[in-house]
Design a protein around this motif. Structure first.
Motif, mmCIF file in Angstrom:
data_model
loop_
_atom_site.group_PDB
_atom_site.id
_atom_site.type_symbol
_atom_site.label_atom_id
_atom_site.label_comp_id
_atom_site.label_asym_id
_atom_site.label_seq_id
_atom_site.Cartn_x
_atom_site.Cartn_y
_atom_site.Cartn_z
ATOM 1 N N GLY A 102 1.040 -1.263 -0.157
ATOM 2 C CA GLY A 102 0.081 -0.096 0.101
ATOM 3 C C GLY A 102 0.746 1.396 0.082
ATOM 4 N N CYS A 103 2.019 1.213 -0.067
ATOM 5 C CA CYS A 103 2.781 2.284 0.023
ATOM 6 C C CYS A 103 2.498 3.457 -0.978
ATOM 7 N N GLY A 104 2.308 2.955 -2.284
ATOM 8 C CA GLY A 104 2.024 4.071 -3.283
ATOM 9 C C GLY A 104 0.556 4.739 -2.942
ATOM 10 N N MET A 108 -0.091 8.807 -2.001
ATOM 11 C CA MET A 108 -1.126 9.550 -2.710
ATOM 12 C C MET A 108 -1.876 10.304 -1.752
ATOM 13 N N GLN A 109 -2.335 9.490 -0.966
ATOM 14 C CA GLN A 109 -3.161 10.138 0.192
ATOM 15 C C GLN A 109 -2.511 11.239 0.922
ATOM 16 N N ILE A 159 -0.825 7.287 -9.546
ATOM 17 C CA ILE A 159 -1.143 8.376 -8.646
ATOM 18 C C ILE A 159 -1.724 9.765 -9.366
ATOM 19 N N ALA A 160 -1.059 10.093 -10.534
ATOM 20 C CA ALA A 160 -1.135 11.080 -11.319
ATOM 21 C C ALA A 160 -2.760 11.155 -11.875
ATOM 22 N N LEU A 161 -3.114 9.888 -12.231
ATOM 23 C CA LEU A 161 -4.627 9.595 -12.700
ATOM 24 C C LEU A 161 -5.502 10.037 -11.462
ATOM 25 N N SER A 198 4.734 21.879 -3.992
ATOM 26 C CA SER A 198 3.639 20.867 -3.763
ATOM 27 C C SER A 198 4.469 19.423 -3.446
ATOM 28 N N PRO A 199 4.035 18.650 -2.785
ATOM 29 C CA PRO A 199 4.848 17.201 -2.452
ATOM 30 C C PRO A 199 4.899 16.428 -3.754
ATOM 31 N N VAL A 200 5.886 15.748 -3.739
ATOM 32 C CA VAL A 200 6.100 14.803 -4.785
ATOM 33 C C VAL A 200 6.097 13.236 -4.664
ATOM 34 N N MET A 201 5.571 12.534 -5.324
ATOM 35 C CA MET A 201 5.834 11.099 -5.243
ATOM 36 C C MET A 201 6.918 10.731 -6.067
#
Length: 272
Positions: A102-104, A108-109, A159-161, A198-201
């Protein structure tokens, strides 16, 4: 190879680039930075906030605040950080046991919480659950129906979607062919934090652990990313513990897997 996907400009640089399950869609590209004065780590409130419905635990706000710089302040040449508040989402924080996959979703959250806390007039004031994110990806035909309820992890593209669907915020996707080329993206990442904040993934293939990126720092010896690790699992933690145990930490660019490709997902929304 470059192509357009909706509002997302995609530049894959050729070859396979998407983390995890290969998809049928797309990544992005850079522009030049401008020089800004060095900034300092911002003060922040620790007041816990809940943006998930149901039995979620209280989440730490701005967990990076107060973290020491990676080199003595006199050696810091440049520093640029996230602007605005966010919540630290991690394994199990909503009662769902997502350890190992679930890390991705948790990253995203975290990005979602930042978007919500920047604007009180956003159309959606909730952070999506893991199941809601899966349902959205199926609805957008990026995933098959049996993806819902699965333990299949997601990467930067998914995540972008989701960020675009839930909040109408497009994301810029940046591909790095291997960790040894991260140095080539320093200016582009500084530009992002300087202008948007903004934060980045960050995700990859050999290094497939999703990470939040909260800033960049350049010292006399090295360049660093400020990494927020969503893999913590346990009771509500305080900032001091997170700092000591490295759940949020500065990491030198040369310590990332030099043979892994990396993708960055950069929400195109300006922080307060």
């Amino acid at each position: 190879m470059s192509l357009w996907l909706g509002r997302h400009f995609i530049n894959t640089g050729g070859g396979g680039w998407r983390e995890g399950n290969r998809g049928k869609k797309g990544l992005s590209h850079g522009f030049r930075r401008r020089n800004l004065d060095r900034v300092l780590l911002p003060p922040a409130s620790d007041s816990p906030v809940k943006l998930l419905e149901g039995p979620s635990m209280e989440l730490v706000k701005n967990v990076h605040s107060g973290l020491p710089l990676p080199e003595p302040e006199s050696d810091i040449l440049r520093l640029s950080l996230i602007r605005g508040d966010y919540l630290y989402y991690h394994y199990g924080c909503d009662g769902t046991d997502d350890c190992g996959w679930g890390c991705g979703y948790r990253t995203m959250q975290t990005l979602s919480s930042w978007i919500i806390l920047q604007q009180t007039n956003r159309k959606n004031h909730r952070v999506p659950t893991l199941k809601e994110a899966q349902e959205a990806l199926v609805e957008m035909e990026d995933k098959p129906p049996n993806f819902i309820g699965s333990k299949t992890w997601i990467g930067s593209f998914e995540i972008a979607l989701c960020i675009d669907k839930f909040y109408d915020v497009p994301c810029k996707l940046v591909h790095v062919r291997r960790g040894g080329e991260l140095l080539q993206k320093v200016d582009e990442l500084y530009l992002h934090f300087d202008t948007l904040g903004s934060p980045v993934m960050m995700g990859g293939d050999n290094d497939n652990a999703s990470k939040g990126i909260l800033g960049m720092c350049s010292g006399a010896e090295n360049h660093y990313l400020l990494v927020l690790d969503p893999h913590y699992s346990g009771k509500t933690l305080d900032k001091g513990y997170a700092h000591r145990e490295g759940w949020v930490a500065w990491k030198r660019l040369d310590l990332f897997d030099q043979n892994s490709f990396y993708n960055f997902c950069l929400p195109q929304w300006k922080g307060l």
